[in-house]
Design a protein around this motif. Structure first.
Motif, PDB file in Angstrom:
ATOM      1  N   ARG A  11       0.820  -1.210   0.000  1.00 27.37           N
ATOM      2  CA  ARG A  11       0.000   0.000   0.000  1.00 27.37           C
ATOM      3  C   ARG A  11       0.856   1.264   0.000  1.00 27.37           C
ATOM      4  O   ARG A  11       0.388   2.326  -0.379  1.00 27.37           O
ATOM      5  N   VAL A  12       2.087   1.126   0.494  1.00 28.52           N
ATOM      6  CA  VAL A  12       2.992   2.274   0.548  1.00 28.52           C
ATOM      7  C   VAL A  12       4.220   1.952  -0.293  1.00 28.52           C
ATOM      8  O   VAL A  12       5.091   1.210   0.130  1.00 28.52           O
ATOM      9  N   GLY A  13       4.263   2.492  -1.495  1.00 29.51           N
ATOM     10  CA  GLY A  13       5.365   2.183  -2.407  1.00 29.51           C
ATOM     11  C   GLY A  13       6.565   3.068  -2.125  1.00 29.51           C
ATOM     12  O   GLY A  13       6.460   4.110  -1.484  1.00 29.51           O
TER      13      GLY A  13
ATOM     14  N   GLU B 228      -3.279  12.046  -7.830  1.00 33.87           N
ATOM     15  CA  GLU B 228      -3.935  10.770  -7.550  1.00 33.87           C
ATOM     16  C   GLU B 228      -3.441  10.088  -6.279  1.00 33.87           C
ATOM     17  O   GLU B 228      -4.081   9.184  -5.768  1.00 33.87           O
TER      18      GLU B 228
ATOM     19  N   HIS C 266       1.858   5.399 -17.124  1.00 33.54           N
ATOM     20  CA  HIS C 266       1.699   6.233 -15.957  1.00 33.54           C
ATOM     21  C   HIS C 266       3.000   6.929 -15.584  1.00 33.54           C
ATOM     22  O   HIS C 266       3.027   8.093 -15.214  1.00 33.54           O
TER      23      HIS C 266
ATOM     24  N   GLU D  21      -1.278   3.240  -2.325  1.00 36.24           N
ATOM     25  CA  GLU D  21      -2.050   4.420  -1.929  1.00 36.24           C
ATOM     26  C   GLU D  21      -1.124   5.587  -1.627  1.00 36.24           C
ATOM     27  O   GLU D  21      -1.493   6.744  -1.755  1.00 36.24           O
TER      28      GLU D  21
ATOM     29  N   ALA E 132       2.883  -0.064 -10.352  1.00 31.85           N
ATOM     30  CA  ALA E 132       2.173  -1.186 -10.954  1.00 31.85           C
ATOM     31  C   ALA E 132       1.202  -1.831  -9.974  1.00 31.85           C
ATOM     32  O   ALA E 132       0.139  -2.302 -10.368  1.00 31.85           O
TER      33      ALA E 132
ATOM     34  N   ARG F 208      -0.387  -0.294  -7.742  1.00 33.06           N
ATOM     35  CA  ARG F 208      -1.341   0.748  -7.352  1.00 33.06           C
ATOM     36  C   ARG F 208      -1.339   0.993  -5.850  1.00 33.06           C
ATOM     37  O   ARG F 208      -2.321   0.705  -5.153  1.00 33.06           O
TER      38      ARG F 208
END
Ligand code: ADP
Ligand code: MG
Lengths: 250, 651
Positions: free
Chosen positions: A84-86, A195, A129, A166, A162, A164
């Protein structure tokens, strides 16, 4: 609006040496927060706490709370936190033995995406993206490390996008890049912040000012001041901040 | 760094040197360079000498038997008919079996030590691996005779025979001393060797790659698979190949358990021979054409181990080059297979929601995989730990008393003890300790400085082509089985058939040959870790090149250098095969370096083979424990030195 990430009383240590002291910051969703400060003041450490990479350092320790959408990150499984945290690192680090395609597909495969068409779509979307699609469309089979430095960094961004996440953390993403590549990454970040919850560490004050909505100024492991970027740069509340943003030390 | 002595020489070049001074400096630089070059060429001469002397000894046999030597199966001394097939087959079967068993275990151990273990445990596990790799082969062999062989003949072999019906590879009576025992002890010995090298290969993968994988949400095992195994693969293969090479050249432990019967193996339960074990058994009582055939066996062994070495280098070199150029991970991804991309819209694809929904469930599965891998790896560690723990435990149980008795270090081994005697004296290994110190000391006095100079040449002076070639020579020398060093020194220093020429000097020469490439290689590697910027910084200050090397470069990798020297000394102190027929054997205090001399490791071998009728058991176990303690201390010292360097570098 409630912040995406709420950091409270965050303290972090390396093998007994404290690197962060009682850090408290709110990180807004759909906005870029810049983290600035002289080197060694704990910016990277702060970022690495946010996706719990800090715990991977031998002897490292952390205390305090980090809440994402109100729930404590420490309670969640570490792998799910990192989905969730890239994270994008200072030095571009594509997997050297994987192709461009597989570098981006790596996270998707971990999530269990197996179908060829889904992988293709996921990889292509992420590359588009990250603004890299046109440049690498013909070299998807080349090793990730064969790209130029700026392309490698955007490949790493695509790799993180990739799955996605948050939140996207970037640790001085441009410090190893030339000005043209830097400009490309900056415009990419300007697009992404609409985003995502972006957190960008940078030692480049002009860059912080260009790309961020809010800025946190770190000094010696503490947050000196955090606020709207324009506000912090033009009317800083603290003397220390004023000195720093005016280049009087650093 | 300390400033160079002599104000004149230390003056930056810009201030100018007197012409004489400059000439002197240039001369000194050139002289230093030539010295290192000459020493490095000495290594080439050494390799050439090894080849020449083995071939010279083998010539009569080569002439007499021709290529038929390779397919002959006899070792008939009275008739003078010799063929190499039994030991060739024995060597391949035992090493192959060892590799099969050792590779999965060793890789598991390396993965545990480098990736999967809790962080606090990684250091200690690494130490135990290094210790296992340092245990002398004679100690492994001794343990095998006392523990492994009875276990095989009493439990394992009858069980296997019952299960399989005792056919094929499991036919024959369970003796315990057979090819299976040799293969097992080899496996036990090469597990730590492979694991230590594999661990280094894994650890050398940069941390940022691991973090990249963790950053996209990989579990520890997935991160290893994704980011570590690929980059480490050439190193891992290299580790396996070096383990194989070690198995092929291993002499003493195999000689003690393989049964030593010159016959083609019919099953794993049959007695057999390997090339090195046969050489060590037959060498001292052979002469004439028999001896020449042994030389030919030795030459064959050299060919095999050099071929493995070169093959490995070629393979790994090509592999690494290919990767650099653009190795395809997966065919058929050029362009997208489905063409369904509609780039532009940033919205998630419809299927992605399902992926996210399944994330938690899938994560549970992934954690099960992680746990399974961890279980496998821990299992490998347990399998590897048992023999080592048993070796140490047996040595302590049988030799512990001797080791804490002061007279053990000062007395000679006891005289033979009659069957009727109630209490047999334990005696001591004073002369053996003396002999080890004398020979290792003499060898170190030559090999340490020479190895250092050769290493300096390799790292600092050798230009590309020459450097590659010299590096190859050092690697080949490193891979030469120690028994061949013994044969080489024997034939170069001592005349045939006059075994009383064995001496402390010859033993020391063999140990010097053994240590030289180890020191050269470790010096080269240590120097290569010094960043180029350090050299450039010093050169820019006006230091002449040789001073940069001697003061700045050597100084900044001091502990790595010391580690290499310690490891070389340790190898020499535990060596048996190379010393056995160069130094001969003696159980008396040495007064003359030109006569045979005893040493700790060969004493154990002799106690097991020559003096079996006397009561050397306790003394031999005491000697084994002394060796183990020495290895434990040196390994620990080496580790601490490395840790200090790491701490200094802040890594
Ligand atoms: N792996 C580490 N081990 C020990 N100390 C570290 C480590 N990484 C960083 N530090 C220390 O923690 C402090 C903060 O470092 P860092 O977060 O990297 O600063 P920044 O990114 O702002 O330059 C520094 O004093 C640094 O020396
Ligand atoms: Mg930093």
């Amino acid at each position: 609006m409630a912040p995406k990430l709420e950091v409270r009383d965050l303290n972090a240590w390396y093998a007994g040496r404290q690197a962060l002291y009682d850090v408290a910051v709110d990180l807004e969703d759909r906005a870029a927060t810049a983290v600035i400060g002289p080197s060694g003041c704990g910016k990277s450490t702060f970022l690495r706490c946010l996706n719990r990479l800090h715990e991977e350092v031998p002897g490292a320790r952390v205390s305090g709370s980090i809440r994402m959408d109100g729930s404590d990150l420490a309670r969640e499984h570490v792998v799910s936190v990192r989905c969730r945290v890239g994270m994008v690192f200072q030095k571009p680090n594509p997997f050297p033995n994987l192709s461009v395609f597989e570098n981006v597909a790596a996270g998707l495969r971990l999530l269990g995406v197996r179908r060829r068409d889904e992988l293709d779509q996921g990889v292509a979307d992420a590359l588009v993206h990250a603004g890299l699609w046109e440049e690498v469309e013909q070299q998807l089979d080349a090793p990730g490390t064969s790209l130029s430095g700026g392309q490698q960094q955007r490949l790493c961004i695509a790799r993180a996008l990739a799955v996605r996440p948050e939140v996207l953390l970037l640790d001085e993403p441009c410090s190893a890049l030339d000005p043209i590549a830097t400009a490309k990454v900056e415009s990419l970040l300007a697009r992404l912040k609409r985003e995502y919850c972006l957190v960008v560490v940078t030692h480049n004050l002009a860059q912080a000012r260009r790309i961020s909505d809010r800025t946190a100024f770190f000094y010696l492991g503490k947050v000196v001041e955090v606020g709207a970027t324009e506000e912090l740069f033009t009317r800083p509340a603290e003397k220390l901040t004023e000195n720093y943003v005016n280049g009087r030390f650093g | 760094m300390d400033p160079p002595a002599g104000t004149e020489t230390s003056a930056p070049a810009s201030r100018g040197l007197t012409r004489r001074r400059a000439r002197l400096l240039r001369w000194a630089g050139a002289a230093f360079r030539s010295v290192t070059t000459v020493v490095a060429l000495g290594l080439v001469a050494l390799l050439a000498g090894l080849v020449v002397f083995l071939l010279r000894g083998a010539e009569p046999s080569i002439v007499r038997f021709g290529p038929g030597f390779l397919s002959g199966t006899a070792w008939d001394v009275p008739q003078g008919i010799f063929g190499a097939l039994p030991p060739l087959e024995g060597t391949l079967i035992t090493s192959g079996l060892a590799l099969l068993l050792a590779v999965p275990i060793a890789l598991g151990v390396a993965l545990f030590a480098s990736e999967m273990a809790p962080r606090w445990l990684r250091g200690p596990v690494g130490y135990v691996i290094d210790l296992g790799a340092a245990v002398p082969s004679v100690v492994y062999g001794f343990w095998a005779i006392v523990v492994l062989v009875p276990f095989l003949s009493g439990t394992i072999e009858p069980g296997v025979a019952r299960l399989t019906g005792g056919v094929g590879p499991f036919a024959g009576p369970p003796r315990g001393t057979d090819l299976l025992a040799a293969g097992l002890i080899l496996a036990i010995m090469i597990v730590p060797t492979i694991a230590a090298l594999a661990r280094e290969a894994l650890r050398s993968v940069p941390r940022d790659l691991r973090e990249a994988a963790l950053g996209v949400g990989a579990t520890r095992w997935e991160a290893t698979r994704l980011a570590v195994l690929g980059p480490a693969a050439p190193g891992l293969v290299g580790a396996v190949i070096l383990g194989f090479a070690r198995a092929i050249g291993e002499t003493i432990a195999v000689a003690l358990v393989i049964g030593n019967e010159y016959q083609l193996p019919s099953s794993l339960f049959s007695r057999g021979v390997t090339i090195p074990s046969w050489i060590v058994n037959a060498f001292s009582e052979s002469y004439g054409i028999t001896l020449s055939s042994l030389y030919e066996l030795a030459a064959l062994l050299l060919v095999v181990s050099v071929a493995i070495n070169l093959g490995a280098r070629l393979l790994i070199g090509r592999w690494e080059r290919r990767r650099g150029r653009g190795h395809r991970w997966r065919r058929g991804t050029s362009g997208l297979a489905t063409g369904t991309t509609a780039p532009g819209s940033g919205a998630p694809r419809p299927w992605f929601a399902a992926v996210i929904a399944a994330r938690a469930r899938r994560l549970r599965r992934r954690r099960v995989v992680q746990a399974l891998v961890l279980a496998l790896v821990v299992g490998a560690v347990a399998l590897a730990a048992w023999p080592l723990a048993s070796v140490i435990g047996t040595a302590v149980a049988n030799g512990g008393r001797a080791v804490v008795t002061p007279s053990f270090y000062t007395s000679e081994p006891p005289p033979p003890c009659g069957i009727g005697q109630a209490v047999c004296p334990v005696g001591g290994i004073g002369p053996e300790i003396q002999g080890t110190f004398i020979m290792v000391g003499l060898a170190a006095a030559v090999a340490l400085p020479a190895g250092l100079l050769a290493g300096i040449y390799l790292a600092e002076y050798a230009r590309r082509r020459v450097g590659t070639l010299m590096g190859l020579v050092v690697d080949v020398l490193l891979g030469v089985p120690t028994i061949l060093i013994g044969v080489f020194v024997f034939s170069a220093f001592l005349t045939y058939d006059r075994l009383d020429d064995q001496s402390a000097f010859a033993g020391a020469a063999a140990l010097a040959v053994l240590m030289l490439p180890i020191v050269a290689k470790s010096t080269e590697l240590a120097l290569r870790t010094v960043p180029e910027t350090v050299r450039e910084g010093a050169l820019a200050l006006g230091f002449p090149r040789h001073r940069v090397t001697l003061r700045v470069v050597l100084g900044s990798c001091r502990s790595a250098l010391v580690t290499g020297l310690l490891l070389a000394i340790m190898r020499a102190a535990g060596e048996t095969a190379a010393v056995l027929f160069t130094a001969g054997s003696s159980v008396y205090w040495a007064t003359n370096l030109r006569t045979p001399i005893g040493a700790i490791a060969p004493f154990i071998y002799d106690a097991l083979t020559v003096y079996t009728s006397s009561n050397y058991g306790v003394a031999a176990w005491g000697a084994a424990l002394v060796l183990l303690l020495m290895m434990a201390a040196v390994t620990l010292a080496a580790r601490l030195a490395v840790r200090r360097t790491d701490a200094q570098r802040g890594t």
